[in-house]
Design a protein around this motif. Structure first.
Motif, PDB file in Angstrom:
ATOM      1  N   ALA A 138       7.909   7.688 -20.671  1.00 48.05           N
ATOM      2  CA  ALA A 138       7.147   8.819 -19.787  1.00 48.05           C
ATOM      3  C   ALA A 138       6.926   8.182 -18.456  1.00 48.05           C
ATOM      4  CB  ALA A 138       5.882   8.825 -20.403  1.00 48.05           C
ATOM      5  N   SER A 139       7.099   8.994 -17.286  1.00 47.22           N
ATOM      6  CA  SER A 139       7.039   8.754 -15.945  1.00 47.22           C
ATOM      7  C   SER A 139       5.531   8.581 -15.830  1.00 47.22           C
ATOM      8  CB  SER A 139       7.420   9.970 -15.239  1.00 47.22           C
ATOM      9  OG  SER A 139       8.666  10.272 -15.519  1.00 47.22           O
ATOM     10  N   TYR A 140       5.429   7.491 -14.825  1.00 45.54           N
ATOM     11  CA  TYR A 140       4.044   7.008 -14.217  1.00 45.54           C
ATOM     12  C   TYR A 140       3.626   8.210 -13.380  1.00 45.54           C
ATOM     13  CZ  TYR A 140       0.410   4.156 -12.381  1.00 45.54           C
ATOM     14  OH  TYR A 140      -0.794   3.814 -11.801  1.00 45.54           O
ATOM     15  N   GLN A 141       2.437   8.694 -13.344  1.00 41.87           N
ATOM     16  CA  GLN A 141       2.146   9.756 -12.623  1.00 41.87           C
ATOM     17  C   GLN A 141       0.906   9.241 -11.786  1.00 41.87           C
ATOM     18  OE1 GLN A 141       3.263  13.051 -13.049  1.00 41.87           O
ATOM     19  NE2 GLN A 141       4.481  12.252 -14.789  1.00 41.87           N
ATOM     20  N   VAL A 142       1.005   9.865 -10.612  1.00 40.74           N
ATOM     21  CA  VAL A 142      -0.235   9.562  -9.389  1.00 40.74           C
ATOM     22  C   VAL A 142      -1.557   9.642  -9.827  1.00 40.74           C
ATOM     23  CG1 VAL A 142      -1.021  10.266  -7.330  1.00 40.74           C
ATOM     24  CG2 VAL A 142       1.565  10.435  -7.555  1.00 40.74           C
ATOM     25  N   SER A 143      -1.699  10.376 -10.839  1.00 37.24           N
ATOM     26  CA  SER A 143      -3.142  10.559 -11.314  1.00 37.24           C
ATOM     27  C   SER A 143      -3.580   9.542 -12.294  1.00 37.24           C
ATOM     28  CB  SER A 143      -3.195  11.790 -12.285  1.00 37.24           C
ATOM     29  OG  SER A 143      -2.550  11.603 -13.304  1.00 37.24           O
ATOM     30  N   GLN A 144      -2.517   8.563 -12.616  1.00 32.94           N
ATOM     31  CA  GLN A 144      -2.804   7.615 -13.349  1.00 32.94           C
ATOM     32  C   GLN A 144      -3.506   6.235 -12.399  1.00 32.94           C
ATOM     33  OE1 GLN A 144       1.045   7.695 -15.590  1.00 32.94           O
ATOM     34  NE2 GLN A 144      -0.367   7.000 -17.187  1.00 32.94           N
ATOM     35  N   GLY A 175       0.783  -1.267   0.096  1.00 29.69           N
ATOM     36  CA  GLY A 175      -0.023   0.005  -0.208  1.00 29.69           C
ATOM     37  C   GLY A 175       0.804   1.327   0.067  1.00 29.69           C
ATOM     38  N   GLN A 176       2.324   1.171  -0.297  1.00 25.83           N
ATOM     39  CA  GLN A 176       3.011   2.503  -0.310  1.00 25.83           C
ATOM     40  C   GLN A 176       3.080   2.688  -1.855  1.00 25.83           C
ATOM     41  OE1 GLN A 176       6.472   2.083   2.226  1.00 25.83           O
ATOM     42  NE2 GLN A 176       5.425   0.161   3.327  1.00 25.83           N
ATOM     43  N   ASP A 177       2.165   3.097  -2.517  1.00 22.44           N
ATOM     44  CA  ASP A 177       2.165   3.618  -3.773  1.00 22.44           C
ATOM     45  C   ASP A 177       3.128   4.631  -4.380  1.00 22.44           C
ATOM     46  OD1 ASP A 177       0.072   1.653  -4.132  1.00 22.44           O
ATOM     47  OD2 ASP A 177      -1.355   2.859  -4.280  1.00 22.44           O
ATOM     48  N   LEU A 178       3.244   5.975  -3.348  1.00 27.13           N
ATOM     49  CA  LEU A 178       4.141   6.903  -3.817  1.00 27.13           C
ATOM     50  C   LEU A 178       5.547   6.545  -3.838  1.00 27.13           C
ATOM     51  CD1 LEU A 178       2.160   9.790  -1.905  1.00 27.13           C
ATOM     52  CD2 LEU A 178       2.134   8.975  -4.283  1.00 27.13           C
ATOM     53  N   ARG A 179       5.913   5.535  -2.975  1.00 25.80           N
ATOM     54  CA  ARG A 179       7.339   5.149  -2.766  1.00 25.80           C
ATOM     55  C   ARG A 179       7.607   3.973  -4.024  1.00 25.80           C
ATOM     56  NH1 ARG A 179       8.790   3.072   2.794  1.00 25.80           N
ATOM     57  NH2 ARG A 179      10.821   2.818   1.977  1.00 25.80           N
ATOM     58  N   ALA A 180       6.625   3.451  -4.274  1.00 26.66           N
ATOM     59  CA  ALA A 180       6.487   2.296  -5.581  1.00 26.66           C
ATOM     60  C   ALA A 180       6.808   3.164  -6.641  1.00 26.66           C
ATOM     61  CB  ALA A 180       5.674   1.256  -5.536  1.00 26.66           C
ATOM     62  N   ILE A 181       6.067   4.189  -7.006  1.00 24.17           N
ATOM     63  CA  ILE A 181       6.050   5.002  -8.240  1.00 24.17           C
ATOM     64  C   ILE A 181       7.300   5.601  -8.396  1.00 24.17           C
ATOM     65  CG2 ILE A 181       5.034   7.041  -9.302  1.00 24.17           C
ATOM     66  CD1 ILE A 181       2.333   6.392  -8.089  1.00 24.17           C
ATOM     67  N   GLU A 182       8.158   6.115  -7.331  1.00 26.04           N
ATOM     68  CA  GLU A 182       9.268   6.631  -7.441  1.00 26.04           C
ATOM     69  C   GLU A 182      10.533   5.802  -8.118  1.00 26.04           C
ATOM     70  OE1 GLU A 182      10.345   8.055  -3.678  1.00 26.04           O
ATOM     71  OE2 GLU A 182       9.178   9.778  -3.520  1.00 26.04           O
ATOM     72  N   LEU A 183      10.260   4.662  -7.488  1.00 26.31           N
ATOM     73  CA  LEU A 183      11.264   3.447  -8.245  1.00 26.31           C
ATOM     74  C   LEU A 183      10.912   3.031  -9.605  1.00 26.31           C
ATOM     75  CD1 LEU A 183      11.347   1.259  -5.006  1.00 26.31           C
ATOM     76  CD2 LEU A 183      13.124   2.497  -5.632  1.00 26.31           C
ATOM     77  N   LEU A 184       9.584   2.990  -9.747  1.00 21.50           N
ATOM     78  CA  LEU A 184       9.324   2.639 -11.161  1.00 21.50           C
ATOM     79  C   LEU A 184       9.908   3.471 -12.175  1.00 21.50           C
ATOM     80  CD1 LEU A 184       7.661   1.100 -13.472  1.00 21.50           C
ATOM     81  CD2 LEU A 184       5.711   2.410 -12.712  1.00 21.50           C
ATOM     82  N   ASN A 185       9.737   4.812 -11.666  1.00 19.37           N
ATOM     83  CA  ASN A 185      10.096   6.032 -12.557  1.00 19.37           C
ATOM     84  C   ASN A 185      11.725   6.027 -12.552  1.00 19.37           C
ATOM     85  OD1 ASN A 185       7.490   6.648 -13.354  1.00 19.37           O
ATOM     86  ND2 ASN A 185       7.380   8.284 -11.754  1.00 19.37           N
TER      87      ASN A 185
END
Length: 515
Positions: free
Chosen positions: A437-443, A418-428
């Motif tokens: 293109a970076s993955y955005q929180v809005s997606q 459930g730690q989406d924001l930290r996961a997004i940082e690593l994906l990007n």
């Protein structure tokens, strides 16, 4: 010198395989036979040195026999298709009980137990060298035994992914006299392996032979692509935990890796171009699959030309390459254009996309895209001057895991937790290096993060033996693919056990899916 060590250890590996296959016909039909007579072996530091490198050689031989690593993890249910080979099509379609010699060989676990027997023997016998050779120190012994435990743990993890419940053997057996063993619940096998690894990582260094202290007469630059180190141990622990769905442990282990990987001279692969400019890259002369790569690696099995390890088989190129690289009209396996387009949908992707200036395709991963059958060229290490399809000599290293793979594994774990924001940082981090293109929180509501992480693994790791296991982990978390979900629920993700093993050990029971 390291080359002399390799020659001696390769002879040990060859003798072990020959003696093992000729003498081990009963009981488990799996553990290896130690080849060196006890009267003359385990007396000097040269014996431990050769035995240590021999364990790595046995492990690599087990993983590449019949191109097993890619058959198990890449071809089965993955993106590659077979071109005119029915046995390879059977692997692709999970028809693993068909009567093809390659399937029978791949279903036999004996070569992996050869590794386990060698590691157990080392753990038992190496301490006595302290009594015979003053050059062999307690520090040497601790490092060596830690590596033996790490190799044994890795091998058991590898076995469990393929067959599920497997015999757990914790001591060595010599001269072919093996008792019969039943299969052990895979959770108990992995628990044993985890205990071994936790013991090992406490002693494993980040680097071996850091000047001015040598390790077996060599400094760190000569060991960094060969031996398991502390980061290797935590990487194995990470994947063992992920396979069991223990994502809190995955998060903990991968955090240690990302905090400490530079101590092992490991780097992210910034360059995806096959041309190479000297920076750490995926393909080409400076790429991760060659020994010209200037950085260490997490878990790597070398095939350096300089040590005589390059060969005509046991490399993915044997299956994937064709003209214009070698004198072969079509590859044995290929990725269809539809699958390529599905994976690489962004024009700016440096792995495969369209160069906006020239309008031509970037060919880091695929060559001859405009032909009927594109050639997968991401891993493409051929000895200079040898291009005949029957005799091409390949020198690519088998890279089991690298920093990008573990970064995405950590992103997977954080998403599950459930730690989406930290996961997004690593994906990007990965997306930025590959020009996408970076993955955005809005997606998050329109493009599920977990699926995008696995889609990135599919793009980044194609050809490296992860696809089938990724599909299993993804569908255990979230049932997406009905075929994979059915395999999971019915036990079909595991391979059948070979008829030879079943004949020679009556205590072994076939996986129920294949009865």
């Amino acid at each position: 010198m390291l080359k002399e060590i390799y020659i001696k250890s390769c002879l040990l590996v060859l003798c072990a395989i020959v003696l093992f296959t000729s003498s081990c016909n009963k009981s488990l039909d799996a553990p290896s036979v130690e080849v060196s007579p006890e009267q003359t072996h385990w007396r000097s530091i040269s014996d431990t040195k050769a035995a240590l490198i021999g364990m790595y050689g046995l492990l690599r031989a087990a993983m590449v026999d019949n191109n097993a690593h890619w058959m198990y993890g890449e071809l089965r249910s993955g993106d590659f298709n077979s071109y005119r080979r029915q046995d390879l099509s059977a692997v692709k379609e999970s028809e693993l009980n068909k009567s093809y010699p390659v399937l029978e060989n791949l279903s036999n676990w004996r070569r992996f137990y050869a590794v386990i027997n060698a590691t157990s023997l080392f753990i038992e016998k190496a301490p006595q060298v302290l009594e015979y050779d003053t050059r062999y120190t307690k520090y040497n012994l601790e490092l060596d035994v830690a590596q033996a435990k790490a190799i044994r743990a890795f091998t058991y993890f590898y076995l469990v992914r393929i067959w599920g419940d497997v015999p757990l053997i914790t001591s060595s057996f010599d001269n072919g006299s093996f008792p019969e063993f039943e299969r052990t619940d895979y959770r108990n096998v992995l628990a044993f392996a985890e205990r071994d690894l936790i013991d090992a990582v406490e002693l494993l260094p980040f680097r071996y032979g850091v000047a001015p202290q040598e390790y077996y007469g060599e400094f760190s630059s000569n060991w960094q692509k060969i031996l398991f180190n502390k980061i290797s141990g935590y990487a194995i622990l990470s994947h063992m935990a992920a396979w069991q769905g223990k994502y809190l442990d995955v998060a903990s282990y991968t955090q240690f890796i990302l905090d400490n990987y530079t101590q092992s001279n490991i780097a992210y692969l910034q360059n995806a171009s096959p041309s190479g400019t000297g920076e750490a890259g995926l393909a080409g002369y400076y790429g991760i699959f060659t020994n010209n790569f200037n950085f260490g690696q997490i878990i790597n099995f070398s095939s350096a030309y300089e040590f005589g390890e390059a060969s005509t088989s046991g490399h993915i190129e044997e299956l994937t390459l064709a003209a214009p690289f070698i004198n072969k009209a079509y590859p044995d396996i290929y990725v269809s254009k539809d699958s390529i387009n599905s994976m690489f949908s962004e024009r700016n992707d440096r792995r495969f996309g369209v160069d906006t200036l020239s309008g031509l395709y970037r060919e880091s991963y695929f060559k001859n895209y405009n032909n009927e059958i594109p050639v997968f060229s991401k891993i493409n290490i051929i000895r200079d001057g040898v291009s005949d399809g029957d005799y091409a000599v390949f020198g690519s290293n088998l890279v089991f895991t690298r920093l990008e793979e573990l970064t995405l594994l950590r992103a997977e774990a954080l998403t599950v937790l459930g730690q989406d924001l930290r996961a997004i940082e690593l994906l990007n981090v990965i997306k930025a290096m590959r020009g996408t293109a970076s993955y955005q929180v809005s997606q998050l509501t329109t493009k599920p993060l977990l699926e995008e992480i696995f889609a990135e693994r599919r793009r980044e790791l194609i050809g490296e033996g992860w696809r089938f296991y990724d599909l299993i982990r993804l569908n255990r978390i979230k049932a997406i693919d009905p075929k994979v979900t059915q395999l999971i629920n019915q036990g079909g993700i595991h391979w059948p056990i070979s008829r030879e093993v079943l004949r020679n050990n009556k205590k072994i029971v076939q996986n129920s899916y294949w009865n």
